[in-house]
Write an enzyme that holds these catalytic residues in place. Structure first.
Site: not given
Ligand code: NOJ
Length: 580
Positions: A205, A250
């Site tokens: 993440d 990500e």
């Molecule tokens: C990215 C995630 O995809 C999202 O859903 C989340 O709110 C944020 N990171 C914070 O963890």
């Protein structure tokens, strides 16, 4: 490459499928989806052609960011089941040839996590330095917040500690200090724990925030001097513990910064990175009815090492981010697909699913998935995309796209035995509700989107080059048309031609290394010229219907496409190199 590479580097080919466990299937009638429910649907995923299941956070959480706010990295949210249920899921998935990865949220914890509680209470505790603090009033950081409209600053004051702590996301998600060796040791332990339970890797993440890479701001006190070194360290540790586990990052950044996060093999950092740039330009192309923006993105897509991979996607669980586009471009996409303010999120994205944005136009929806599956890379689906599910625009924020999976045409969508008002979230109503869109009916209908996507997945399985080949654009004269191919060693390739326009189009595609008279075999063809039935032709299932194209004297192949038509082809070969 050699044949065994496809199993050694399994992530280069296949199909990723993302599930929000609480929204997928409720096995015990409490209205909340759970791990046991998901386990029951592993065969459904196997039938679709899924090879890697990505679980959104399933850890204990106060649930203020759909589980991305974690209070215990070593457990399962009791609403979703137990560690035993997780192991049962992983084992069942493995039996059906599906690997399982999970969200790894290392950038922050919940403010309810015992570490943060202790960190606030005792500045002398080891946990205090697990987070990033400042003693003085922070400057205005309103331009650095991620959740525009919901947060004003990336620093908030802890009354208990009498200091400000860093939080790139919500105020209740304090950022971890990954420059602290103890934090790194904890992270390694967490990774080791889940690998030991059988997970096959992680979706990492918020990588740019975690490492402060590619961001324009300088975070005072964030002391991380060697972000790439650290990410490489995490990867190396993971590989020591599990030889074929992966990190999928990500990273919503321009290509030039994404590229650096693959590392320099053999010093790999991330194995795979989501292709946010192509995704966003795909929507601009759709809005304009022109291939140009996507073609321009693909032209600059950096070549990657054999061990790395791009992950292509059309939507994920968040807002459909459009922040890599220019402001005017973003407005064009908003005007086309999110005309109302309530369709949008954080000023930069869309909280709708694809089919409603395209007004349910089946041909256009299929064109988009055909394109996504034909791009070099590994495709990722968000649950329900294969059915053509819509969003619940009345739900809060990003929850709009996380409504219960639609399994059957009943009031609770076959998601749960519980009454509709007792579900974790309302089932989508109207045209995109379970009466019209559900897995039960879709599986039985050979012309459904589900079966179309299943056939696309099968076509990919026959075409290793789509996972391993490099991206090349093919020259052709029509602005509405994207012609591209994935090519390996100039010999093997799969080419695809897609029409972004609502008008039929005829074009002539140059195949640079072809000889006049060469025959090309059609792999996938929906609604393109000559296919009267407008039925997908799947060469595997309709061997007798294989159609061929022939390269003409100018090394071009004539292609006629209907509105939003598309076509995939590859060199025609019989024998061991042919498709079957
Ligand atoms: C990215 C995630 O995809 C999202 O859903 C989340 O709110 C944020 N990171 C914070 O963890």
């Amino acid at each position: 490459m050699k044949g065994t590479d496809t199993s050694d580097l399994w992530w280069k080919t296949g199909l990723i499928y993302c599930v929000d466990v609480e929204s997928f299937l409720d096995s015990n009638g409490d209205g909340v989806g759970d791990l046991a429910g998901l386990t029951r649907r592993i065969d459904y995923l196997a039938e679709l052609g899924v090879t890697c299941l990505w679980l959104m956070p399933f850890y204990p959480t106060p649930g203020r960011d759909d589980g991305y706010d974690i209070t215990d990295f070593y457990n399962v949210d009791p609403r979703l089941g137990s560690l035993g249920d997780l192991v049962a899921l992983v084992r069942t998935a493995h039996d059906r040839g599906i690997r399982v990865i999970a969200d790894l949220v290392l950038n922050h914890t919940s403010d309810q996590h015992p570490w943060f509680q202790r960190a606030q209470e005792d500045p002398e505790s080891p946990e205090h330095d697990f987070y990033v603090w400042r003693d003085t009033e922070p400057p205005d950081t309103s331009d650095l917040v991620i959740f525009h409209g919901e947060q004003k600053s990336i620093w908030s004051k802890s009354k208990k500690a009498g200091k400000w702590y860093l939080h790139r996301f919500y105020k209740h998600q304090p950022d971890l200090n990954v420059s602290n060796r103890r934090v790194r040791n904890e992270i390694a332990k967490i990774i080791g724990f889940w690998l030991q339970l059988g997970l096959d890797g992680f979706r990492v993440d918020a990588v740019p925030q975690l490492l402060t890479v590619g961001l324009h701001d300088q975070i005072e006190n964030d002391g991380l001097t060697d972000p790439h070194g650290y990410l490489g360290e995490v990867h190396a540790f993971m590989r020591r513990r599990s030889t074929d586990a992966i990190l999928l990052g990500e990273v919503n950044l321009p290509y030039r910064e994404q590229e650096t996060l693959f590392g320099t093999p053999p010093a790999v950092e991330l194995d795979l990175i989501f292709d946010f740039v192509a995704m966003q330009n795909l929507y601009l192309s759709l809005a304009r009815g022109e291939a140009g923006p996507l073609a321009a993105a693909l032209r600059t897509r950096p070549p990657i090492d054999d061990v790395n991979q791009w992950v292509t996607f059309v939507r994920n669980h968040d807002e459909l981010a459009l922040d890599q586009l220019g402001e005017a471009e973003r407005e064009e996409v908003f005007a086309a697909f999110a005309p109302e303010e309530r369709h949008r999120a954080f000023g930069r994205g869309i909280r709708r699913r694809l089919p409603p944005m395209l007004e349910g136009d089946q041909q256009r929806i299929r064109m988009v998935y055909s394109l996504m599956f034909s791009l070099p890379g590994t495709p990722a689906l968000f649950y329900g995309e294969e059915l053509g599910m819509g969003e619940d625009i009345d739900a809060e924020g990003r929850q709009a796209v996380r409504s219960p999976m639609q399994w059957a045409p009943d009031a609770s969508g076959g998601f749960s035995e519980a009454a509709p008002e007792e579900l974790v979230a309302p089932v989508v109503g109207g045209d995109f509700g379970p009466e019209n869109i559900n897995a039960h009916d879709a599986a039985a209908d050979s012309t459904s989107l589900f079966n179309f996507i299943r056939r696309l997945a099968a076509a990919r399985r026959r075409s290793v080059v789509l996972g391993w080949g490099s991206t090349e654009l093919l020259e052709q004269p029509e602005t509405a048309v994207l012609a591209h191919r994935a090519a390996l060693d100039g010999q093997d390739f799969v080419a695809a031609v897609h029409n972004f326009s609502a008008e039929p189009v005829e074009t002539r595609v140059l195949i640079p290394d072809a000889e006049p008279g060469d025959e090309l075999e059609i792999l996938v063809d929906v609604g393109s010229a000559g296919n009267d039935a407008k039925e997908p032709i799947d060469a595997g299932e309709h061997r007798h219907r294989i159609r061929k194209l022939t390269v003409e004297d100018d090394r071009r192949v004539p292609v006629a496409l209907e509105r939003y038509g598309f076509l995939w082809f590859r060199p025609f070969r019989l024998g061991p190199d042919g498709i079957f």
